[in-house]
Design an enzyme around this catalytic site. Structure first.
Site, PDB file in Angstrom:
ATOM      1  NE  ARG A 164      -4.238  -1.366   0.244  1.00 38.14           N
ATOM      2  CZ  ARG A 164      -4.447  -2.615  -0.176  1.00 38.14           C
ATOM      3  NH1 ARG A 164      -3.499  -3.264  -0.801  1.00 38.14           N
ATOM      4  NH2 ARG A 164      -5.616  -3.187   0.017  1.00 38.14           N
ATOM      5  CB  SER A 238      -8.814  -1.454   3.733  1.00 35.46           C
ATOM      6  OG  SER A 238      -9.055  -2.703   3.172  1.00 35.46           O
ATOM      7  CD  GLU A 338      -5.482   1.460   2.220  1.00 38.94           C
ATOM      8  OE1 GLU A 338      -4.866   1.571   1.157  1.00 38.94           O
ATOM      9  OE2 GLU A 338      -6.702   1.276   2.288  1.00 38.94           O
TER      10      GLU A 338
HETATM   11  N1  EPU Z   1     -11.178 -11.089   9.210  1.00 41.91           N
HETATM   12  C1  EPU Z   1     -12.022 -11.234  10.292  1.00 41.91           C
HETATM   13  N2  EPU Z   1     -12.980 -10.300  10.494  1.00 41.91           N
HETATM   14  C2  EPU Z   1     -13.146  -9.240   9.690  1.00 41.91           C
HETATM   15  C3  EPU Z   1     -12.289  -9.071   8.589  1.00 41.91           C
HETATM   16  C4  EPU Z   1     -11.301 -10.009   8.365  1.00 41.91           C
HETATM   17  O1  EPU Z   1     -11.911 -12.179  11.069  1.00 41.91           O
HETATM   18  O2  EPU Z   1     -14.056  -8.450   9.932  1.00 41.91           O
HETATM   19  C5  EPU Z   1     -10.163 -12.113   8.958  1.00 41.91           C
HETATM   20  C6  EPU Z   1     -10.496 -12.947   7.704  1.00 41.91           C
HETATM   21  O3  EPU Z   1     -11.291 -14.032   8.007  1.00 41.91           O
HETATM   22  C7  EPU Z   1      -9.110 -13.373   7.246  1.00 41.91           C
HETATM   23  C8  EPU Z   1      -8.237 -12.199   7.616  1.00 41.91           C
HETATM   24  O4  EPU Z   1      -8.928 -11.477   8.631  1.00 41.91           O
HETATM   25  O5  EPU Z   1      -8.663 -14.478   7.994  1.00 41.91           O
HETATM   26  C9  EPU Z   1      -7.943 -11.288   6.415  1.00 41.91           C
HETATM   27  O6  EPU Z   1      -9.167 -10.835   5.844  1.00 41.91           O
HETATM   28  P1  EPU Z   1      -9.334 -10.575   4.267  1.00 41.91           P
HETATM   29  O7  EPU Z   1      -8.827 -11.717   3.512  1.00 41.91           O
HETATM   30  O8  EPU Z   1     -10.719 -10.133   4.028  1.00 41.91           O
HETATM   31  O9  EPU Z   1      -8.335  -9.420   3.919  1.00 41.91           O
HETATM   32  P2  EPU Z   1      -7.875  -8.104   4.716  1.00 41.91           P
HETATM   33  O10 EPU Z   1      -6.477  -8.308   5.121  1.00 41.91           O
HETATM   34  O11 EPU Z   1      -8.845  -7.764   5.793  1.00 41.91           O
HETATM   35  C10 EPU Z   1      -6.909  -6.957   2.569  1.00 41.91           C
HETATM   36  C11 EPU Z   1      -6.997  -5.643   1.839  1.00 41.91           C
HETATM   37  C12 EPU Z   1      -8.311  -5.522   1.072  1.00 41.91           C
HETATM   38  C13 EPU Z   1      -8.361  -6.673   0.088  1.00 41.91           C
HETATM   39  C14 EPU Z   1      -8.246  -7.993   0.890  1.00 41.91           C
HETATM   40  C15 EPU Z   1      -8.210  -9.222   0.022  1.00 41.91           C
HETATM   41  C16 EPU Z   1      -5.666  -4.109   3.185  1.00 41.91           C
HETATM   42  C17 EPU Z   1      -5.643  -2.908   4.052  1.00 41.91           C
HETATM   43  N3  EPU Z   1      -6.865  -4.533   2.762  1.00 41.91           N
HETATM   44  O12 EPU Z   1      -7.924  -6.990   3.557  1.00 41.91           O
HETATM   45  O13 EPU Z   1      -8.261  -4.311   0.323  1.00 41.91           O
HETATM   46  O14 EPU Z   1      -9.562  -6.650  -0.648  1.00 41.91           O
HETATM   47  O15 EPU Z   1      -7.022  -8.006   1.658  1.00 41.91           O
HETATM   48  O16 EPU Z   1      -6.961  -9.341  -0.556  1.00 41.91           O
HETATM   49  O17 EPU Z   1      -4.605  -4.649   2.886  1.00 41.91           O
HETATM   50  C18 EPU Z   1      -8.930  -2.013   0.217  1.00 41.91           C
HETATM   51  O18 EPU Z   1      -7.735  -1.728   0.198  1.00 41.91           O
HETATM   52  O19 EPU Z   1      -9.802  -1.120   0.153  1.00 41.91           O
HETATM   53  C19 EPU Z   1      -9.320  -3.418   0.339  1.00 41.91           C
HETATM   54  C20 EPU Z   1     -10.590  -3.765   0.476  1.00 41.91           C
END
Ligand code: EPU
Length: 598
Positions: A164, A238, A338
């Site tokens: 990012r 995010s 972010e």
């Molecule tokens: N999780 C939870 N509860 C929640 C959210 C997530 O338990 O409310 C857990 C999920 O089950 C998983 C882990 O946290 O085990 C990671 O969640 P997820 O795969 O949804 O990805 P993220 O790390 O929360 C990042 C990006 C997103 C992108 C997703 C998928 C950042 C800041 N965000 O989210 O990007 O879509 O990975 O690759 O890195 C954005 O930048 O606007 C965005 C949506």
């Protein structure tokens, strides 16, 4: 191209919170942008270039010029059987662009389906999702260089892509405007980035590797289930970054959580650090669906804050603070935003207005030291600026801990140091809870850096590993040329503290001078046309290293700021309530806690 004044730009953001800008312009060519860059609208204003508005939050109406690119067009160039370059205009809608690439049979970007925003923003924040980052596929970026007013092409390595992050968020901020982005793609129907959990499951279900259109459809399904559609619910995706912490810290946290029967999702990084899932932490802090006013922690993905209807910016800011505070209380980790906060306000807060011994002086029974007026309680000299949404500390005084608690400081974005006398740096180690795992740049003169490396050798030693609890200081050595903190220009001012050369700082219409005894003519020229000058005035009688009150007033008469505030007093200056009798109307005596918004 025409300038539009007092324009409502709510529809150019995805949060759906009403916001206006003083001036707005959209250009469709480099030629138009060049013309804009020579206009008074540009020259007299703060300039903000926006893309799809999907990663920003206006904290207040923008007082300057908002620019938006209208450069469209997608061109395909087949280099060889394995390589196709696709050049897209900054104003192309990202999601439609990814659909187009997949329809053309070009592999690489399919995991980045349905991300809101425009192509021009992709290199800036290095958009990423489901195991792919845009930077991985970016070959070069064509930009308008606002310093030289020329078009330049930056190669992939010059963009310095990271999680990012990119050069466009640091020294390139406000310098380069993205005109077009060139992607290097593969003519292939076979998807290769299928390591993300749900895509692995898709592969198992199909019994073969999915095609790029199958990945595109699957990602759209996953996003649709987890993330709000910006056309329906306002958000900026995010809201926080996933924190990255050291291995030692991770083991400590993991042990504690295991004892509670919790397993924190984590992703080891190539450099040995560990990335944590902030969404999980927010959920486990008990905040799923939590609301303040119209702002809500999105129940299906807690990393996203949404405008569930009628949210004000204050609601979103309050909710984001609350989320950070609760996550910190629960896991000991402070989340970083972010989303880019656009904040046009400038606030100066005097954290300390006293000289090196402070007022009251230990053991002194004079009328000032025994005064019950809180304005006569002067901690060591220090200040906090809130500018462009950043918190910038000037001089971590030995009283920093109490000053920070009183001022409610929760985070810092940068520290400026004037010189290395103890009363101006004694609080450096108390920055530890705020610095934590974050890199907070500390700007210092070369002599200050040398002095600190000697005095705090255990934070800089290279002969042995650092004590695990130590927070290394991120020193940035500066000379007297202006430098940029995330697009904010800071101009060092050469000041003599007795015979010792030290720095004051000018930021826009504001300048901060402490411990001055002499300021040469050409440095005084850097202090003209100020709205607010802060300057030291130790006492009434002469001192070898500090301005007296008369010397401070002479400087003020010479450089003529609209307003001036005096600081760095010792007890001999007299009672705070009596100092105004000695001052012209545009000058006031500072005191601890004084706050001025410009
Ligand atoms: N999780 C939870 N509860 C929640 C959210 C997530 O338990 O409310 C857990 C999920 O089950 C998983 C882990 O946290 O085990 C990671 O969640 P997820 O795969 O949804 O990805 P993220 O790390 O929360 C990042 C990006 C997103 C992108 C997703 C998928 C950042 C800041 N965000 O989210 O990007 O879509 O990975 O690759 O890195 C954005 O930048 O606007 C965005 C949506």
């Amino acid at each position: 191209m025409e300038f539009e004044y007092n324009k409502d730009i709510t529809s150019l953001t995805t949060f759906g919170i009403p916001v206006k800008t003083a001036v707005f312009a959209e250009y469709t060519s480099e030629k138009e942008l060049l013309k804009i860059s020579r206009s008074p609208e540009w020259l007299d204003n703060d300039v903000l270039h926006i893309g799809g508005g999907s990663n920003l939050l206006f904290v207040n109406d923008f007082k300057g010029l908002v620019l938006h690119s209208g450069i469209k067009g997608i061109v395909r160039y087949d280099k060889d059987p394995d390589t196709v370059y696709v050049i897209a205009g900054a104003a192309e809608n990202w999601a439609r662009f990814v659909d187009w690439c997949v329809a053309e049979g070009l592999a690489g970007l399919e995991n980045l389906a349905d991300i809101p925003g425009e192509v021009g923003a992709a290199p800036v924040q290095n958009v990423g999702a489901y195991g792919v980052e845009a930077g991985d596929l970016i070959h070069s970026v064509e930009c308008f260089d606002t310093f030289t007013r020329k078009t330049v092409t930056l190669r992939h390595d010059e963009c310095r892509f990271a999680y990012r992050d990119s050069m466009f968020k640091h020294e390139g901020k406000d310098r380069y405007y993205v005109l077009r982005v060139s992607f290097k793609l593969r003519p292939s129907l076979e998807a290769r980035n299928i390591s993300y959990g749900p895509l692995r499951r898709l592969t198992e279900q199909l019994g073969r590797n999915p095609s790029i259109s199958e990945v595109l459809a699957e990602i759209k399904k996953i996003r649709g289930a987890k993330l709000p559609d910006p056309a329906v619910i306002g958000s900026a995706g995010s809201f926080f970054k996933n924190p990255v912490i050291g291995e030692f810290h991770f083991r400590e946290l993991d042990n504690l959580l295991c004892a509670e029967g919790l397993e924190i999702p984590h992703y080891p990084q190539p450099d040995g650090s560990i990335k944590l899932a902030a969404g999980w932490m927010i959920e486990k802090a008990g905040l799923k669906g939590y609301c303040i006013g119209g702002a809500q922690v999105y129940p299906d993905q807690c990393l996203v804050l949404v405008n569930k209807g009628g949210a004000s910016t204050a609601d979103v800011v309050a909710l984001s603070r609350y989320v950070c505070d609760r996550v910190q209380a629960r896991f000991g980790i402070r989340l970083e935003k972010e989303v880019n906060f656009i904040d046009s306000s400038f606030t100066f807060r005097m954290l300390g207005s006293g000289t090196s011994k402070g007022v009251p002086e230990v053991g002194c029974m004079c009328p000032v030291c025994t005064s019950s007026d809180i304005h006569d309680k002067r901690r060591r000299c220090s200040a906090l600026l809130h500018v462009k949404g950043m918190n910038i500390l000037i001089d971590p005084s030995p009283d920093f801990r109490q000053q920070a608690l009183d001022a409610g400081i929760r985070s810092l974005d940068a520290v400026l140091i004037t010189h290395s006398h103890f009363d101006h740096i004694g609080g450096l180690e108390d920055l530890r809870p705020i610095i934590g795992e974050h890199q907070v740049p500390i700007y210092v003169r070369e002599d200050v850096a040398e002095d600190l490396r000697r005095r705090l050798y255990y934070l800089f030693r290279e002969d042995a590993p650092l004590y695990p609890g130590a927070a290394p200081l991120d020193l940035h050595v500066i000379d007297d040329t202006p430098f940029s903190i995330n697009g904010l220009t800071v101009e060092p001012i050469n000041v003599l503290h007795g015979k010792k050369p030290i720095f004051g700082y000018r930021i826009g219409d504001f300048a901060y001078i402490t411990d001055a005894k002499k300021i040469e003519e050409e440095e005084r020229d850097k202090l003209r046309d100020l709205k607010l000058l802060i300057v030291n005035a130790l006492r009434l009688t002469d001192h070898f290293a500090h301005f007296t009150l008369d010397e401070a007033l002479e400087l003020i008469r010479d450089v003529k700021p609209e307003r001036a505030v005096l600081t760095h007093f010792n007890h001999e200056i007299g009672l705070h309530s009596e100092i105004p009798n000695l001052l012209p109307p545009n000058v006031i005596p500072g005191y601890d806690g004084l706050e001025i918004t410009l």
